[in-house]
Scaffold this active site. Structure first.
Site, PDB file in Angstrom:
ATOM      1  N   GLU A 255     -49.110  58.739  30.281  1.00  0.00           N
ATOM      2  CA  GLU A 255     -48.352  57.920  30.955  1.00  0.00           C
ATOM      3  C   GLU A 255     -47.140  58.582  31.634  1.00  0.00           C
ATOM      4  OE1 GLU A 255     -45.732  55.669  28.207  1.00  0.00           O
ATOM      5  OE2 GLU A 255     -46.450  53.682  29.364  1.00  0.00           O
TER       6      GLU A 255
ATOM      7  N   LYS B 277     -31.043  47.493  18.712  1.00  0.00           N
ATOM      8  CA  LYS B 277     -30.434  48.763  19.219  1.00  0.00           C
ATOM      9  C   LYS B 277     -31.015  48.802  20.581  1.00  0.00           C
ATOM     10  CE  LYS B 277     -31.821  53.066  19.562  1.00  0.00           C
ATOM     11  NZ  LYS B 277     -31.273  53.303  21.053  1.00  0.00           N
TER      12      LYS B 277
ATOM     13  N   GLU C 289     -44.972  48.004  20.003  1.00  0.00           N
ATOM     14  CA  GLU C 289     -45.153  47.909  21.523  1.00  0.00           C
ATOM     15  C   GLU C 289     -45.069  49.194  22.249  1.00  0.00           C
ATOM     16  OE1 GLU C 289     -46.656  45.360  22.123  1.00  0.00           O
ATOM     17  OE2 GLU C 289     -45.815  43.684  20.936  1.00  0.00           O
TER      18      GLU C 289
HETATM   19  P1  NAP Z   1     -38.571  56.150  23.686  1.00  0.00           P
HETATM   20  O1  NAP Z   1     -38.112  57.449  24.132  1.00  0.00           O
HETATM   21  O2  NAP Z   1     -39.579  55.802  22.855  1.00  0.00           O
HETATM   22  O3  NAP Z   1     -37.291  55.031  23.311  1.00  0.00           O
HETATM   23  C1  NAP Z   1     -37.314  53.739  22.935  1.00  0.00           C
HETATM   24  C2  NAP Z   1     -36.167  53.427  22.026  1.00  0.00           C
HETATM   25  O4  NAP Z   1     -36.505  53.964  20.719  1.00  0.00           O
HETATM   26  C3  NAP Z   1     -34.821  53.796  22.750  1.00  0.00           C
HETATM   27  O5  NAP Z   1     -33.949  52.810  22.178  1.00  0.00           O
HETATM   28  C4  NAP Z   1     -34.726  55.136  21.764  1.00  0.00           C
HETATM   29  O6  NAP Z   1     -33.152  55.741  21.975  1.00  0.00           O
HETATM   30  C5  NAP Z   1     -35.263  55.030  20.578  1.00  0.00           C
HETATM   31  N1  NAP Z   1     -35.500  56.015  19.893  1.00  0.00           N
HETATM   32  C6  NAP Z   1     -35.692  57.317  20.174  1.00  0.00           C
HETATM   33  N2  NAP Z   1     -35.981  58.278  19.007  1.00  0.00           N
HETATM   34  C7  NAP Z   1     -35.774  57.319  18.064  1.00  0.00           C
HETATM   35  C8  NAP Z   1     -35.738  57.640  16.732  1.00  0.00           C
HETATM   36  N3  NAP Z   1     -36.162  58.743  16.107  1.00  0.00           N
HETATM   37  N4  NAP Z   1     -35.968  56.398  15.887  1.00  0.00           N
HETATM   38  C9  NAP Z   1     -35.613  55.558  16.357  1.00  0.00           C
HETATM   39  N5  NAP Z   1     -35.173  55.208  17.481  1.00  0.00           N
HETATM   40  C10 NAP Z   1     -35.719  55.924  18.392  1.00  0.00           C
HETATM   41  O7  NAP Z   1     -38.956  55.075  25.023  1.00  0.00           O
HETATM   42  P2  NAP Z   1     -38.574  55.147  26.409  1.00  0.00           P
HETATM   43  O8  NAP Z   1     -38.823  56.504  27.153  1.00  0.00           O
HETATM   44  O9  NAP Z   1     -37.064  54.807  26.346  1.00  0.00           O
HETATM   45  O10 NAP Z   1     -39.200  54.180  27.083  1.00  0.00           O
HETATM   46  C11 NAP Z   1     -40.440  54.274  27.784  1.00  0.00           C
HETATM   47  C12 NAP Z   1     -41.486  54.162  26.707  1.00  0.00           C
HETATM   48  O11 NAP Z   1     -41.580  52.705  26.329  1.00  0.00           O
HETATM   49  C13 NAP Z   1     -42.846  54.188  27.567  1.00  0.00           C
HETATM   50  O12 NAP Z   1     -43.689  54.943  26.717  1.00  0.00           O
HETATM   51  C14 NAP Z   1     -43.324  52.797  27.324  1.00  0.00           C
HETATM   52  O13 NAP Z   1     -44.720  52.688  27.740  1.00  0.00           O
HETATM   53  C15 NAP Z   1     -42.964  52.023  26.216  1.00  0.00           C
HETATM   54  N6  NAP Z   1     -42.728  50.554  26.598  1.00  0.00           N
HETATM   55  C16 NAP Z   1     -43.632  49.989  25.923  1.00  0.00           C
HETATM   56  C17 NAP Z   1     -43.743  48.653  26.214  1.00  0.00           C
HETATM   57  C18 NAP Z   1     -44.772  47.707  25.337  1.00  0.00           C
HETATM   58  O14 NAP Z   1     -44.477  46.458  25.101  1.00  0.00           O
HETATM   59  N7  NAP Z   1     -45.892  48.116  24.733  1.00  0.00           N
HETATM   60  C19 NAP Z   1     -43.021  47.987  27.057  1.00  0.00           C
HETATM   61  C20 NAP Z   1     -41.968  48.895  27.614  1.00  0.00           C
HETATM   62  C21 NAP Z   1     -41.957  50.210  27.505  1.00  0.00           C
HETATM   63  P3  NAP Z   1     -32.653  56.555  23.050  1.00  0.00           P
HETATM   64  O15 NAP Z   1     -32.233  55.782  24.070  1.00  0.00           O
HETATM   65  O16 NAP Z   1     -31.790  57.375  22.700  1.00  0.00           O
HETATM   66  O17 NAP Z   1     -34.127  57.403  23.501  1.00  0.00           O
END
Ligand code: NAP
Ligand code: MG
Length: 490
Positions: free
Chosen positions: A384, A175, A250
């Site tokens: 963050e 996804k 991650e």
């Molecule tokens: P996010 O809101 O956590 O979303 C990540 C993914 O999860 C998206 O595809 C999102 O869909 C989905 N998602 C949201 N709610 C969910 C639920 N209840 N159940 C299952 N999936 C769900 O993060 P983001 O704002 O898109 O990305 C930024 C974050 O990613 C930052 O915190 C960053 O640090 C982290 N990140 C971590 C790494 C690593 O390797 N450690 C790398 C890159 C980014 P939607 O698109 O609908 O929200």
């Protein structure tokens, strides 16, 4: 450019959503609609999981070298279509085309190539147990793996997840973030053209709360691999409980980037700017906290702020652009809201903190490179921000630098700049993080483990670690010629 694929990819076919729903995909340069993409919900995720489950027996039984060959072909295809793919990624995410072409696309190809080569080299072991017994350990694929990725590096992150999962013999339901699904769908098209068997990879574009949540809960999924925020990571763990699926996380980061008094200042200035401003700071490993020795702080900051001011912010498709827009308007607003948060706690904005003063960029999601002086305990130093927003704080000695570096709940990437070898290694050992870069920042390679500690998650991507994380150990005992005295004397 090739026509843009905008349907779900299930069982080898591009299909509309069961209920016909779709989502606008925007270009963050001007918020224009690039296309509408089919929106998966629970019923579509169910179909994708069923397709992956049907594909699993054959795919996992296939010679590992044959699986590898398909991944190697995919790597070649990505390189052959690099320009097109880079353009698509730049339009969808806002990555400057220069980076999309030289970094995202090439690293993606390198990742599939690495795991293509890995497929028939990753092996089990034989354990020296009691005489008379042969005990061997096989690495078995888990089955159907659910993978959820965010919008910051969609092309690269899908390769980090699908590469090892497929090499190990799993089948995948992926996804992507619904705001940046286009490069992932293009990869699926390539896979179909190259001859990946149907159902081995399925792509369900949809919202997290619906499609993502359903995938994480799904009883037919053996593992969920998630990259995203720490808050959603916690929800993934909750959702996984039903069938106790394996979880890999991650999550967020707040990378400390320490500049010691003996650092090569020119190199530190340049590397630290890269650490935070690459991809507009939308990177979990971003060096978002600069921690600078007080003796060199004035010189360092003078040069660093000068460099930040000179960064060419603009249209991602312009080859001269060094920083593009943030990936969505919602996120831009969130990043800008931290300027007020910084000021409220006494922080001062050394440069940036607003949208660029450029009429040509007014419709897009742009934020100027922003440097903020703040205390290590301030919210902007702890939370963050995920944008081109770096905090700066000073320290007096190594102990204090370490204390500041380790003062957040996260532990993902970190960097340090020094010419003192012994200090560098001592610090690297003491910093609580999954990755430490010495006199550089943000290096990644498909062979080197990637992941975090603390609230940055658990499990590792890349290298042999990833192959371990995408397999289960199966221990097989063979009685070759062991003499076992009877336990029940009849
Ligand atoms: P996010 O809101 O956590 O979303 C990540 C993914 O999860 C998206 O595809 C999102 O869909 C989905 N998602 C949201 N709610 C969910 C639920 N209840 N159940 C299952 N999936 C769900 O993060 P983001 O704002 O898109 O990305 C930024 C974050 O990613 C930052 O915190 C960053 O640090 C982290 N990140 C971590 C790494 C690593 O390797 N450690 C790398 C890159 C980014 P939607 O698109 O609908 O929200
Ligand atoms: Mg987009």
């Amino acid at each position: 450019m090739k026509p843009i694929q905008n349907k779900l990819f299930i069982s080898g076919k591009f299909v509309d959503a069961c209920d016909g729903a779709s989502i606008d995909v925007l270009n963050p340069h001007d918020n224009s609609v690039i296309t509408r993409v089919a929106e998966a919900k629970a019923a579509d995720v169910d179909l994708a999981v069923q397709a992956a489950a049907r594909a699993f027996p054959k795919w996992s039984a296939m010679a590992a070298a044959e699986r590898g060959k398909l991944l190697l072909k995919l790597a070649d295809r990505i390189e052959a279509e690099a320009d097109d793919l880079a353009r698509l990624e730049a339009m969808d995410t806002g990555h400057p085309i220069r980076d999309a072409r030289q970094i995202d696309v090439l690293r993606t190809a390198a990742c599939y190539r690495y795991f293509g080569g890995m497929a028939d080299k990753f092996q089990g072991s034989v354990v020296p147990v009691e005489p008379g017994f042969l005990n061997y350990v096989q690495r078995m694929p888990i089955g159907v793996v659910g993978q959820i990725v965010p919008w910051n590096f969609p092309l690269m992150f899908t390769s980090w997840k699908m590469g090892p999962a497929l090499a190990a013999g799993n089948t995948v339901v992926m996804k992507p973030a619904e705001i940046t699904p286009l490069s992932t769908l293009r990869i699926a098209e390539m896979m179909a053209e190259i001859g990946f068997p149907e159902g081995v990879v399925n792509i369900v574009v949809g919202y997290g709360a619906t499609a993502g949540q359903h995938l994480a809960e799904h009883p037919g999924v053996g593992k969920i691999a998630f990259t995203g925020s720490t808050a959603v990571g916690r929800r993934i763990v909750e959702a996984s409980k039903g069938n106790l699926k394996r979880v890999q996380l991650e999550l967020g980061g707040k990378g400390a980037n320490i500049v010691f008094e003996d650092a090569d200042i020119a190199a530190a200035v340049n590397g630290s700017a890269w650490a935070i401003f690459h991809n507009q700071g939308q990177a979990c490993i971003a060096g978002s906290r600069l921690v600078v020795h007080e003796r060199v702080a004035d010189e360092f900051l003078d040069r660093f702020v000068g460099l930040a001011k000179s960064i060419r912010v603009g249209d991602p498709l312009d080859p001269e652009t060094e920083m593009g827009p943030l990936t969505s308007a919602l996120h831009r607003d969130r990043v800008l809201s931290y300027v007020g948060v910084a000021r409220d706690q006494g922080g001062s904005i050394l440069t940036g903190g607003k949208a660029p003063n450029n009429a040509g960029l007014a419709a897009g999601c742009y934020v100027e490179p922003t440097v903020v002086r703040a205390k290590p305990t301030d919210r902007v130093s702890q939370e963050e921000v995920f944008g081109p927003f770096v905090t700066v704080t000073t320290f007096r000695n190594d102990d204090e630098a370490l204390q500041i570096a380790n003062s957040t709940e996260y532990g993902l990437g970190s960097g340090l700049w020094t010419r003192d070898l012994s200090r560098a290694h001592k610090m690297a050992a003491a910093i609580r993080a999954g990755m430490v870069w010495i006199n550089s920042y943000k290096r990644v390679n498909p062979g080197s483990p990637f992941g975090g500690v603390g609230q940055s998650g658990y499990g590792r991507e890349m290298g042999f670690e990833a192959m371990h994380d995408y397999t289960e150990a199966k221990s097989v005992w063979v009685n070759v010629d062991a003499v076992i005295p009877p336990h029940f004397k009849r």
